[in-house]
Design a protein around this motif. Structure first.
Motif, PDB file in Angstrom:
ATOM      1  N   SER A  77     -10.284   2.648   1.734  1.00  6.69           N
ATOM      2  CA  SER A  77     -11.118   3.468   0.864  1.00  6.69           C
ATOM      3  C   SER A  77     -11.760   2.654  -0.251  1.00  6.69           C
ATOM      4  O   SER A  77     -12.748   3.079  -0.848  1.00  6.69           O
ATOM      5  CB  SER A  77     -10.280   4.600   0.247  1.00  6.69           C
ATOM      6  OG  SER A  77      -9.199   4.072  -0.511  1.00  6.69           O
ATOM      7  N   LYS A  78     -11.211   1.471  -0.521  1.00  2.07           N
ATOM      8  CA  LYS A  78     -11.781   0.603  -1.550  1.00  2.07           C
ATOM      9  C   LYS A  78     -11.474  -0.848  -1.200  1.00  2.07           C
ATOM     10  O   LYS A  78     -10.576  -1.141  -0.400  1.00  2.07           O
ATOM     11  CB  LYS A  78     -11.209   0.940  -2.925  1.00  2.07           C
ATOM     12  CG  LYS A  78      -9.694   0.802  -3.024  1.00  2.07           C
ATOM     13  CD  LYS A  78      -9.192   1.199  -4.406  1.00  2.07           C
ATOM     14  CE  LYS A  78      -7.667   1.050  -4.491  1.00  2.07           C
ATOM     15  NZ  LYS A  78      -7.161   1.430  -5.833  1.00  2.07           N
ATOM     16  N   TYR A  79     -12.232  -1.748  -1.795  1.00  2.00           N
ATOM     17  CA  TYR A  79     -12.040  -3.161  -1.511  1.00  2.00           C
ATOM     18  C   TYR A  79     -10.704  -3.652  -2.075  1.00  2.00           C
ATOM     19  O   TYR A  79     -10.372  -3.358  -3.227  1.00  2.00           O
ATOM     20  CB  TYR A  79     -13.170  -3.989  -2.118  1.00  2.00           C
ATOM     21  CG  TYR A  79     -14.491  -3.807  -1.428  1.00  2.00           C
ATOM     22  CD1 TYR A  79     -14.694  -4.282  -0.131  1.00  2.00           C
ATOM     23  CD2 TYR A  79     -15.549  -3.149  -2.056  1.00  2.00           C
ATOM     24  CE1 TYR A  79     -15.904  -4.116   0.517  1.00  2.00           C
ATOM     25  CE2 TYR A  79     -16.770  -2.974  -1.418  1.00  2.00           C
ATOM     26  CZ  TYR A  79     -16.938  -3.453  -0.135  1.00  2.00           C
ATOM     27  OH  TYR A  79     -18.142  -3.285   0.510  1.00  2.00           O
ATOM     28  N   PRO A  80      -9.923  -4.392  -1.294  1.00  2.00           N
ATOM     29  CA  PRO A  80      -8.672  -4.964  -1.813  1.00  2.00           C
ATOM     30  C   PRO A  80      -8.972  -5.998  -2.888  1.00  2.00           C
ATOM     31  O   PRO A  80     -10.002  -6.670  -2.836  1.00  2.00           O
ATOM     32  CB  PRO A  80      -8.035  -5.603  -0.581  1.00  2.00           C
ATOM     33  CG  PRO A  80      -9.158  -5.826   0.372  1.00  2.00           C
ATOM     34  CD  PRO A  80     -10.158  -4.742   0.118  1.00  2.00           C
ATOM     35  N   VAL A  81      -8.086  -6.118  -3.844  1.00  2.00           N
ATOM     36  CA  VAL A  81      -8.298  -7.058  -4.946  1.00  2.00           C
ATOM     37  C   VAL A  81      -7.236  -8.149  -4.991  1.00  2.00           C
ATOM     38  O   VAL A  81      -7.324  -9.068  -5.798  1.00  2.00           O
ATOM     39  CB  VAL A  81      -8.343  -6.332  -6.312  1.00  2.00           C
ATOM     40  CG1 VAL A  81      -9.513  -5.370  -6.360  1.00  2.00           C
ATOM     41  CG2 VAL A  81      -7.034  -5.583  -6.573  1.00  2.00           C
ATOM     42  N   HIS A  82      -6.230  -8.058  -4.148  1.00  2.00           N
ATOM     43  CA  HIS A  82      -5.160  -9.047  -4.130  1.00  2.00           C
ATOM     44  C   HIS A  82      -4.811  -9.383  -2.689  1.00  2.00           C
ATOM     45  O   HIS A  82      -4.847  -8.522  -1.807  1.00  2.00           O
ATOM     46  CB  HIS A  82      -3.925  -8.517  -4.862  1.00  2.00           C
ATOM     47  CG  HIS A  82      -2.926  -9.582  -5.189  1.00  2.00           C
ATOM     48  ND1 HIS A  82      -2.010 -10.039  -4.282  1.00  2.00           N
ATOM     49  CD2 HIS A  82      -2.710 -10.293  -6.328  1.00  2.00           C
ATOM     50  CE1 HIS A  82      -1.263 -10.984  -4.841  1.00  2.00           C
ATOM     51  NE2 HIS A  82      -1.669 -11.158  -6.068  1.00  2.00           N
ATOM     52  N   LEU A  83      -4.451 -10.636  -2.449  1.00  4.96           N
ATOM     53  CA  LEU A  83      -4.139 -11.075  -1.093  1.00  4.96           C
ATOM     54  C   LEU A  83      -3.021 -10.266  -0.460  1.00  4.96           C
ATOM     55  O   LEU A  83      -2.991 -10.077   0.754  1.00  4.96           O
ATOM     56  CB  LEU A  83      -3.780 -12.562  -1.096  1.00  4.96           C
ATOM     57  CG  LEU A  83      -3.574 -13.200   0.273  1.00  4.96           C
ATOM     58  CD1 LEU A  83      -4.831 -13.091   1.134  1.00  4.96           C
ATOM     59  CD2 LEU A  83      -3.159 -14.664   0.135  1.00  4.96           C
ATOM     60  N   LYS A  84      -2.112  -9.765  -1.258  1.00  2.00           N
ATOM     61  CA  LYS A  84      -1.007  -8.977  -0.715  1.00  2.00           C
ATOM     62  C   LYS A  84      -1.521  -7.771   0.063  1.00  2.00           C
ATOM     63  O   LYS A  84      -0.923  -7.364   1.068  1.00  2.00           O
ATOM     64  CB  LYS A  84      -0.071  -8.508  -1.822  1.00  2.00           C
ATOM     65  CG  LYS A  84       1.164  -7.763  -1.294  1.00  2.00           C
ATOM     66  CD  LYS A  84       2.090  -7.334  -2.390  1.00  2.00           C
ATOM     67  CE  LYS A  84       3.377  -6.730  -1.821  1.00  2.00           C
ATOM     68  NZ  LYS A  84       3.115  -5.552  -0.968  1.00  2.00           N
TER      69      LYS A  84
END
Length: 265
Positions: A77-84
């Motif tokens: 639903s939204k862009y991930p902001v952390h590699l995890k």
């Protein structure tokens, strides 16, 4: 003052356990970096299918500058902001391989003094990820190194993930470190589960054959390949016959499937 080993991110992830063993190679100080020329870099990678990319900053494992396909492919639903958030999409049974693939890549670069020209090398391997269909399907991972600090430590990379389930469902667990921008490095490593001493796999194709294989996979005709590589069309045809014979493939489609299964690209 205690050294920071890439652990200051708010969301620790398994790869930190690998990266913290190489503080002399990976940068861990926060700093603002320019955006890499991603579209130009895509020309150096192989993506026969739906793909996306993102930029990873090693200081805190944040990611940015995503290709929009990441949302649809993984039903986000939204862009991930952390590699995890990316790693959480990987099949749990493949996490051990992903961690070892990172370590194998770094160790191979150390062995070949590749950190002197790291921005002219890419690493690639395959693993399964959860898709919008709710299944775990095979993806081809490629990492290109973009920025280094004044001490030669890696600051940033671009990761490209290509969905290849329609080509093959077989993961060979081979890790590849290869040259880009004209470099001819080509190193394959075979991961053996529960075997810490991974053995190098024999290279089946020559560098020229790999170049032609990549062109074939991208859909270029014999004449186009001839012009791109500055060789005769007859030489291209000869190489193509040899490639098909070595791969034991009957046609180009079967050839591409086997190329991905053995990570030649």
């Amino acid at each position: 003052m205690t050294k920071k080993y890439l652990t200051q991110g708010k969301k620790p992830h398994p790869l930190i356990e690998v990266w913290k063993d190489y503080p002399e190679i990976l940068q861990n100080d926060n700093r603002i970096l320019p955006v890499p020329s991603i579209e130009q870099m895509i020309g150096e990678v192989f993506a026969p299918g739906k793909f996306y990319y993102y930029v990873i900053n090693f200081a805190d494992s944040t990611i940015s500058h995503h290709h929009e396909n990441i949302l649809k492919i993984h039903c986000l639903s939204k862009y991930p902001v952390h590699l995890k958030e990316i790693i959480d999409l990987i099949h749990p049974d493949d996490l051990e391989f992903v961690m070892e693939a990172e370590r194998m890549s770094i160790e191979k670069m150390k062995q070949i003094n590749g950190f002197d020209y790291q921005q002219e090398l890419k690493t690639s391997y395959c693993f399964r990820m959860r898709t919008s269909a709710g299944n775990y399907e095979l993806f081809h991972h490629q990492a290109l190194h973009t920025y280094k600090d004044e001490n030669g430590r890696l600051l940033q990379a671009v990761n490209i993930h290509t969905h290849i389930e329609h080509i093959t469902q077989n993961n060979s667990y081979i890790v590849l470190v290869s040259g880009i921008n004209g470099r001819e490095d080509f190193h394959q490593m075979q991961w053996m589960k529960n075997d810490s001493c991974s053995k190098s796999a024999a290279v089946v194709f020559t560098k020229r054959e790999v170049e032609i294989l990549s062109c074939i996979a991208k859909g270029y005709a014999t004449g186009e390949i001839s012009g791109m590589l500055n060789i005769s069309q007859e030489t291209v045809r000869t190489h193509r016959k040899n490639i098909l014979k070595k791969a034991d493939a009957r046609n180009s489609s079967e050839l591409i499937r086997k190329a991905f299964e053995r990570v030649y690209l």
